[in-house]
Design a protein around this motif. Sequence first.
Motif, PDB file in Angstrom:
ATOM      1  N   THR A   1      50.997   4.526   8.193  1.00 35.58           N
ATOM      2  CA  THR A   1      49.818   3.749   8.279  1.00 35.58           C
ATOM      3  C   THR A   1      49.060   4.008   9.527  1.00 35.58           C
ATOM      4  OG1 THR A   1      51.181   2.100   7.189  1.00 35.58           O
ATOM      5  CG2 THR A   1      49.207   1.430   8.083  1.00 35.58           C
ATOM      6  N   CYS A   2      47.657   4.042   9.497  1.00 36.50           N
ATOM      7  CA  CYS A   2      46.908   3.873  10.482  1.00 36.50           C
ATOM      8  C   CYS A   2      46.053   2.474  10.436  1.00 36.50           C
ATOM      9  CB  CYS A   2      45.907   5.002  10.188  1.00 36.50           C
ATOM     10  SG  CYS A   2      44.802   5.305  11.879  1.00 36.50           S
ATOM     11  N   TYR A   3      45.714   2.040  11.741  1.00 38.62           N
ATOM     12  CA  TYR A   3      45.004   0.744  11.658  1.00 38.62           C
ATOM     13  C   TYR A   3      43.704   0.918  12.334  1.00 38.62           C
ATOM     14  CZ  TYR A   3      49.873  -0.555  10.952  1.00 38.62           C
ATOM     15  OH  TYR A   3      51.237  -0.830  10.373  1.00 38.62           O
TER      16      TYR A   3
ATOM     17  N   VAL B   1      30.890   1.228  19.137  1.00 41.43           N
ATOM     18  CA  VAL B   1      32.235   0.661  19.012  1.00 41.43           C
ATOM     19  C   VAL B   1      33.180   0.751  20.199  1.00 41.43           C
ATOM     20  CG1 VAL B   1      31.857   0.857  16.517  1.00 41.43           C
ATOM     21  CG2 VAL B   1      33.594   2.366  17.821  1.00 41.43           C
ATOM     22  N   LYS B   2      32.929   1.502  21.075  1.00 41.30           N
ATOM     23  CA  LYS B   2      33.918   1.874  22.112  1.00 41.30           C
ATOM     24  C   LYS B   2      34.018   0.412  22.838  1.00 41.30           C
ATOM     25  CE  LYS B   2      33.442   5.762  23.927  1.00 41.30           C
ATOM     26  NZ  LYS B   2      33.005   6.958  24.690  1.00 41.30           N
ATOM     27  N   GLY B   3      35.155   0.303  23.224  1.00 40.09           N
ATOM     28  CA  GLY B   3      35.554  -1.201  23.719  1.00 40.09           C
ATOM     29  C   GLY B   3      35.765  -2.372  22.688  1.00 40.09           C
ATOM     30  N   ARG B   4      35.240  -1.995  21.732  1.00 44.52           N
ATOM     31  CA  ARG B   4      35.499  -3.229  20.663  1.00 44.52           C
ATOM     32  C   ARG B   4      36.509  -2.820  19.441  1.00 44.52           C
ATOM     33  NH1 ARG B   4      31.433  -4.636  17.378  1.00 44.52           N
ATOM     34  NH2 ARG B   4      30.297  -2.527  17.286  1.00 44.52           N
ATOM     35  N   PHE B   5      36.559  -1.369  19.257  1.00 48.17           N
ATOM     36  CA  PHE B   5      37.384  -1.204  18.181  1.00 48.17           C
ATOM     37  C   PHE B   5      38.559  -0.384  18.660  1.00 48.17           C
ATOM     38  CE2 PHE B   5      34.177  -0.710  14.191  1.00 48.17           C
ATOM     39  CZ  PHE B   5      33.841  -2.213  14.506  1.00 48.17           C
ATOM     40  N   THR B   6      39.636  -0.452  18.293  1.00 45.47           N
ATOM     41  CA  THR B   6      40.832   0.399  18.623  1.00 45.47           C
ATOM     42  C   THR B   6      41.565   0.903  17.479  1.00 45.47           C
ATOM     43  OG1 THR B   6      41.244  -1.305  20.590  1.00 45.47           O
ATOM     44  CG2 THR B   6      42.781   0.274  19.959  1.00 45.47           C
ATOM     45  N   ILE B   7      41.591   2.179  17.457  1.00 44.17           N
ATOM     46  CA  ILE B   7      42.288   2.939  16.316  1.00 44.17           C
ATOM     47  C   ILE B   7      43.952   3.075  16.853  1.00 44.17           C
ATOM     48  CG2 ILE B   7      41.728   5.292  17.056  1.00 44.17           C
ATOM     49  CD1 ILE B   7      41.690   6.028  14.091  1.00 44.17           C
TER      50      ILE B   7
ATOM     51  N   ARG C   1      41.485  -6.431  11.222  1.00 44.48           N
ATOM     52  CA  ARG C   1      42.444  -5.429  11.347  1.00 44.48           C
ATOM     53  C   ARG C   1      42.564  -4.702  10.034  1.00 44.48           C
ATOM     54  NH1 ARG C   1      48.742  -4.130  13.215  1.00 44.48           N
ATOM     55  NH2 ARG C   1      49.003  -4.862  11.027  1.00 44.48           N
ATOM     56  N   LEU C   2      41.872  -3.577   9.932  1.00 44.00           N
ATOM     57  CA  LEU C   2      42.049  -2.884   8.781  1.00 44.00           C
ATOM     58  C   LEU C   2      43.213  -1.709   8.737  1.00 44.00           C
ATOM     59  CD1 LEU C   2      38.338  -1.298   8.515  1.00 44.00           C
ATOM     60  CD2 LEU C   2      39.405  -3.671   7.652  1.00 44.00           C
ATOM     61  N   SER C   3      43.958  -1.636   7.515  1.00 48.89           N
ATOM     62  CA  SER C   3      44.912  -0.625   7.323  1.00 48.89           C
ATOM     63  C   SER C   3      44.503   0.629   6.457  1.00 48.89           C
ATOM     64  CB  SER C   3      46.364  -1.242   6.993  1.00 48.89           C
ATOM     65  OG  SER C   3      46.462  -2.359   7.930  1.00 48.89           O
TER      66      SER C   3
ATOM     67  N   VAL D   1      33.564   6.295  13.166  1.00 43.99           N
ATOM     68  CA  VAL D   1      33.812   4.923  13.654  1.00 43.99           C
ATOM     69  C   VAL D   1      35.005   5.262  14.677  1.00 43.99           C
ATOM     70  CG1 VAL D   1      34.810   2.716  13.499  1.00 43.99           C
ATOM     71  CG2 VAL D   1      33.000   3.459  11.932  1.00 43.99           C
ATOM     72  N   ALA D   2      36.092   5.944  14.465  1.00 45.39           N
ATOM     73  CA  ALA D   2      37.357   6.207  15.377  1.00 45.39           C
ATOM     74  C   ALA D   2      37.996   7.214  14.796  1.00 45.39           C
ATOM     75  CB  ALA D   2      37.911   4.933  15.339  1.00 45.39           C
ATOM     76  N   ALA D   3      38.700   8.113  15.715  1.00 48.44           N
ATOM     77  CA  ALA D   3      39.832   9.164  15.107  1.00 48.44           C
ATOM     78  C   ALA D   3      40.873   8.887  16.227  1.00 48.44           C
ATOM     79  CB  ALA D   3      38.879  10.606  15.071  1.00 48.44           C
ATOM     80  N   ILE D   4      41.965   9.796  15.514  1.00 49.37           N
ATOM     81  CA  ILE D   4      43.318   9.658  16.009  1.00 49.37           C
ATOM     82  C   ILE D   4      44.060  11.004  15.923  1.00 49.37           C
ATOM     83  CG2 ILE D   4      44.530   8.317  14.243  1.00 49.37           C
ATOM     84  CD1 ILE D   4      45.900   6.855  16.799  1.00 49.37           C
ATOM     85  N   SER D   5      44.607  11.373  16.942  1.00 49.14           N
ATOM     86  CA  SER D   5      45.467  12.609  16.439  1.00 49.14           C
ATOM     87  C   SER D   5      46.609  12.369  15.778  1.00 49.14           C
ATOM     88  CB  SER D   5      45.692  13.126  17.936  1.00 49.14           C
ATOM     89  OG  SER D   5      46.508  12.243  18.992  1.00 49.14           O
TER      90      SER D   5
END
Length: 123
Positions: A78-80, A64-70, A19-21, A48-52
């Motif tokens: 903090t974003c993870y 990475v879909k299905g393996r990574f979760t942002i 888990r990255l922070s 890799v991923a993005a979040i609103s």
Amino acid sequence: QVQLVEFGGGLVQAGGSLRLSCAASGRTFSNYAVGWFRQAPGKEREFVAAISQSGGSTGYPDSVKGRFTISRDNAKNTCYLQMDKLKPEDTAVYYCAARAGRYSSARYEYNYWGQGTQVTVSS
């Protein structure tokens, strides 16, 4: 200005998790969409991923879909990035980035970047 610092990289075996922070300081974190990107040696930096801003919308590439979760916690600034079922091809330096406005998969649309954290996945 928004300052970003990534934590949580390291060495993990294939199939494992990390888990990255991404810790933010400066301007109001909830005003910024956040993206994660990665860059392997000799390759371009890739999305890799993005979040609103609110965390209600996310996006991932097929790789990475299905393996990574942002996710994000605006109260903690903090974003993870939860990475599961890691593969050797996930080895790269991982960067978080922030931009005002809608989240994006295009790295050139992000104004603020962290220094990166190394993720190495052994086979």
